[in-house]
Enzyme design. Structure first.
Site, short mmCIF file in Angstrom:
data_model
loop_
_atom_site.label_atom_id
_atom_site.label_comp_id
_atom_site.label_asym_id
_atom_site.label_seq_id
_atom_site.Cartn_x
_atom_site.Cartn_y
_atom_site.Cartn_z
CB THR A 190 -11.14 -1.17 -4.14
OG1 THR A 190 -10.80 -0.07 -3.29
CG2 THR A 190 -10.15 -2.28 -3.88
NE ARG A 217 -4.00 0.47 0.54
CZ ARG A 217 -4.79 1.18 -0.24
NH1 ARG A 217 -4.72 1.05 -1.56
NH2 ARG A 217 -5.64 2.04 0.27
#
Length: 388
Positions: free
Chosen positions: A350, A66
């Site tokens: 997402t 991330r």
């Protein structure tokens, strides 16, 4: 088996499997294609999590790629100095919102550790799609149309996404030649330029130009993290069979919520309730409500924000008994029942990919730039949007 959010990504993964690639090769190929087909959800300027399981592994490998905060980030960076109040726009739009992207390095390291095919072959389907054109579908049309004013304000982005001066119609072809060249470079150098070369300089220029604080050192210093995943037994109350689910640990919130919901429901006699009945749906909804309330109240990056209870209490201990006691059979009362002032509705921006290959190896990968088109910071030299 391949499941992705876009037909082109699924086709790419199947193509890689037919060439002798494994689940990781196929998932990475699909992720790169999604980075072309769904820049409104995901892309090279974002970050991701991945779980990998292969025959002989005691536990799956969990990759945390991330985004992370730039080195000059500060606790008050999203505070309006005039009012002393949080400025919500700063955290989602513009250069200050951008975190150091992790997707490219994450995919490189995932492939180095678990891939089988040559790297260039894995990236090839995405290069082809960006160069030869993407057919505009309903979702792409809708996302461009919704944010067309923002896209029009950036001349480089509008040249690609509003090439005719307006929103492309369904069935039109969208060409991304700059992105194709970016992918070609990544195929050649495995992301070296993206983090330490010409591509890195282009990223920093765009961030700084739009008010951000990212530096070349931030990109050069970016590291992925291999974490231990969470595990949950799925047997419900009164049932004899059990399965294990392995899922991503924090800073992922999805794994936390799934684990919490399933463990709450282990203590609920769902098997004694009629499938789809009001009682069954109510109990599931209450478990979801509790999980998302706890997510909003407690969850963060474990490297900086300690959990209020140990992670292993998610699967054991008294926490669940207390959670069950609070789930009376009454109308769902909303987040106020859990003493939270506000819970924002989750963004639907997402992309998720799941692959199982012929040897039973598995890869689950979730990738995102967060909200639609991320921070709306476009890197003209690379043809990508950066995350927020």
């Amino acid at each position: 088996m391949v499941a992705t959010p876009h037909p082109a990504a699924t086709e790419a993964a199947v193509e890689i499997l037919k060439q002798g690639g494994n689940a990781v090769d196929a998932a990475i190929a699909a992720a790169f294609v999604v980075s072309v087909a769904e820049q409104y959800h995901s892309g090279l300027g974002g970050g991701e999590f991945a779980l990998v399981w292969r025959q002989g592994m005691e536990t799956p490998a969990a990759l945390d790629a991330r985004e992370c905060a730039p080195g000059y980030a500060a606790a008050d960076m999203f505070i309006d100095r005039k009012t002393g109040q949080p400025d919500g726009d700063r955290s989602w739009k513009g250069g200050l919102a951008v975190g150091v992207p992790g997707s490219v390095k994450g995919r490189v390291q995932l492939h180095q550790r678990y891939g089988r095919l040559d790297w260039e072959r894995v990236v090839a389907p995405a290069i082809r799609l960006a160069r030869d054109g993407l057919v505009v579908n309903r979702i792409l049309h809708g996302n461009i149309d919704r944010l067309k004013d923002d896209l029009a304000s950036d001349s480089a982005a509008s040249t690609i996404f509003l090439s005719t001066g307006t929103t492309p119609r369904r069935g039109d072809t969208l060409y991304q030649p700059t992105l194709a060249r970016t992918l070609e470079q990544i195929a050649l150098d495995q992301g070296a330029s993206f983090y330490k070369g010409v591509q890195a300089k282009a990223i920093v220029r765009s961030v700084v130009r739009t008010g951000g604080i990212m530096t070349l050192k931030d990109l050069a210093d970016y590291r992925v993290v291999w974490r231990r995943p969470l595990v949950v037994e799925t047997s419900a109350s009164g049932t004899a069979s059990a399965h294990q689910i392995w899922t991503m640990s924090p800073p992922s919130s999805g794994g936390f919520c799934i684990t919490l919901m399933l463990n709450i429901l282990r203590h609920v006699p769902l098997d004694s309730m009629s499938p789809g009945s009001a009682d069954q749906i109510h109990m599931i909804a209450q478990a979801m409500e509790r999980a998302f309330a706890d997510r909003a109240a407690y969850l963060g990056d474990p490297d900086f924000s300690p959990m209020p209870y140990p992670l292993n209490d998610i699967t054991h201990g008294e926490y669940y008994e207390e959670a069950i006691d609070r789930r009376e059979r009454k109308p769902v009362t909303g987040p106020g029942n859990y003493k939270l002032e506000r819970i924002e509705a989750p963004d639907r921006h997402t992309s998720h990919i799941s692959v199982i290959d012929g040897e039973g190896h598995m890869c689950a990968l979730t990738t995102s730039v967060n909200t639609a088109f991320g921070s709306l910071v476009f890197v003209p030299e690379l043809g990508i949007f950066l995350n927020n």
